[in-house]
Design an enzyme around this catalytic site. Structure first.
Site, PDB file in Angstrom:
ATOM      1  CG  ASP A   1     116.800  43.062  48.496  1.00 16.81           C
ATOM      2  OD1 ASP A   1     117.823  42.419  48.246  1.00 16.81           O
ATOM      3  OD2 ASP A   1     116.110  42.885  49.512  1.00 16.81           O
TER       4      ASP A   1
ATOM      5  CG  ASP B   1     120.516  44.946  39.776  1.00 13.18           C
ATOM      6  OD1 ASP B   1     121.517  44.936  40.508  1.00 13.18           O
ATOM      7  OD2 ASP B   1     120.072  45.979  39.241  1.00 13.18           O
TER       8      ASP B   1
ATOM      9  CG  ASP C   1     124.543  44.102  42.039  1.00 17.33           C
ATOM     10  OD1 ASP C   1     123.787  44.647  42.854  1.00 17.33           O
ATOM     11  OD2 ASP C   1     124.571  44.404  40.833  1.00 17.33           O
TER      12      ASP C   1
ATOM     13  CB  CYS D   1     127.825  52.374  39.226  1.00 15.86           C
ATOM     14  SG  CYS D   1     126.882  51.026  38.477  1.00 15.86           S
TER      15      CYS D   1
ATOM     16  N   GLY E   1     112.726  47.938  23.563  1.00 11.02           N
ATOM     17  CA  GLY E   1     113.375  48.977  24.328  1.00 11.02           C
ATOM     18  C   GLY E   1     112.759  50.338  24.083  1.00 11.02           C
ATOM     19  CG  HIS E   2     111.507  54.526  25.492  1.00 12.85           C
ATOM     20  ND1 HIS E   2     110.519  54.815  24.577  1.00 12.85           N
ATOM     21  CD2 HIS E   2     111.764  55.681  26.155  1.00 12.85           C
ATOM     22  CE1 HIS E   2     110.182  56.099  24.688  1.00 12.85           C
ATOM     23  NE2 HIS E   2     110.930  56.639  25.639  1.00 12.85           N
TER      24      HIS E   2
END
Length: 345
Positions: free
Chosen positions: A48, A89, A224, A16, A137-138
């Site tokens: 949020d 999340d 979070d 992050c 997914g991608h």
């Protein structure tokens, strides 16, 4: 290609800590004029953790996504951490994850496909542990590896948790120890191995147990703690709720050797971006610089920050400890009405 490749060598910033800084990001997002819909229970207005859309009187849909570059060298561990971070999340909104889709950027002409397979296995195992399923997914080619998930969950419309409903008098509880960003920097320097291993274990731990405990208590607000650091996410909560906050720095749960690593200056660039952005934070002169750095440290797969009535705080903390969330601690409170001012002593 052997499996001993150091994934972090391919990333400018890991986890992050590679997020766009809050100052730059807010300057862009504030220019968007999004349409209103009465079924949209939670959008981007309050910063949020996920969007929430009401399907009917008993079910609301939670949607979120998160991905980043490697924060550790081990590909399987990287997959676990990225998945745990993405799933968090949904837990922060009071929901249950149901499905997930892989988001992949990978230099398949540079790194062997077996490395990508290990990343995907790590993500799959964490999604399975959460009780959800991977549905697709991608992927794209990129010289810098990146991985994460788009996660869909559900929650009762009356049980949605946001980060914008805290009230003065609430007690703040944090469920995980701080220091993952600083210790990830230490790992690159091959220092503080004890703290680095503790950080890895913290990052792969789902916030599932915390979310299950929260269901039995009245939670006014929740978020979070990730890339904007403890104080960045607390600011979003406090400003969105129209309150002021106070943090007891001596009560903060810290990962082993995190303070020592901060003292050595092993602080990621994201911490300085967070500090520059948060002009409403005041520190007591008694709070040392290394502790201040930890308050701004960008966390990867961090804990949940909960704002709860004072009458329930002790019982919730005891329930968290009984459930195995050992790092959970009362770290401060919401003090009065305000605009997100934070005082750390």
């Amino acid at each position: 290609m052997t499996m001993d490749v150091k994934l972090t060598q391919y990333a400018a910033n890991g986890g992050c800590a590679c997020k766009i800084g809050p100052n730059a990001l807010s300057g862009v997002l504030h220019q968007l004029k999004l349409p209103r819909d009465p079924r949209l229970l939670v959008g981007i207005d309050t910063s949020d953790d996920a969007g929430v859309y009401k399907l009917n009187e008993t079910t609301a849909l939670i949607q979120t996504l998160d991905f980043f570059s490697p924060v550790v060298d081990d590909p399987y561990l990287f997959g676990q951490i990225a998945a745990a971070n993405s799933l968090s999340d949904v837990y922060a909104m009071g929901g249950k994850p149901l499905t997930a889709m892989n988001i992949v950027a990978f230099p398949l002409t540079i790194l062997d496909g077996s490395i990508l397979l290990e990343i995907l296995k790590g993500g799959l195992d964490k999604v399975t542990e959460a009780g959800a399923i991977i549905v697709g997914g991608h992927s794209i080619y990129d010289k810098e590896p990146k991985y994460g998930l788009s996660v869909t969950g559900t929650v009762h419309p009356d049980a949605v948790l946001t980060n914008a409903a805290a009230v003065p008098g609430d007690v703040l509880i944090l469920s995980k120890s701080l220091g993952t960003g600083i210790l990830a920097t230490a790992a690159r320097a091959e220092l503080f191995s004890t703290g680095v291993e503790a950080a890895k274990q913290s990052m792969i731990t789902l916030n599932k147990k915390t979310a299950e405990c929260m269901k039995h208590f009245r939670i006014h607000a929740c978020t979070d703690v990730t890339g904007f650091g403890l104080l960045g996410h607390l600011y979003e909560m406090a400003s969105g709720s129209g309150v002021q906050a106070e943090i007891n720095s001596s009560a903060l749960p810290l990962l082993p050797e995190a303070l020592e690593a901060a003292t050595m200056g092993l602080v990621p660039a994201g911490a300085y971006s967070n500090r520059d952005y948060l002009k409403s934070v005041r520190f007591s002169s008694s709070v040392p610089e290394n502790m201040q750095d930890l308050c701004f440290d960008p966390q990867t797969s961090g804990g949940l920050l909960m704002s709860v009535p004072e009458s329930q705080a002790a019982q919730l903390l005891a329930a968290l400890h009984a459930a195995g969330v050992e790092a959970a601690a009362i770290i401060g409170k919401m003090t009065a009405e305000g605009k997100g001012e934070i005082y750390v002593y």
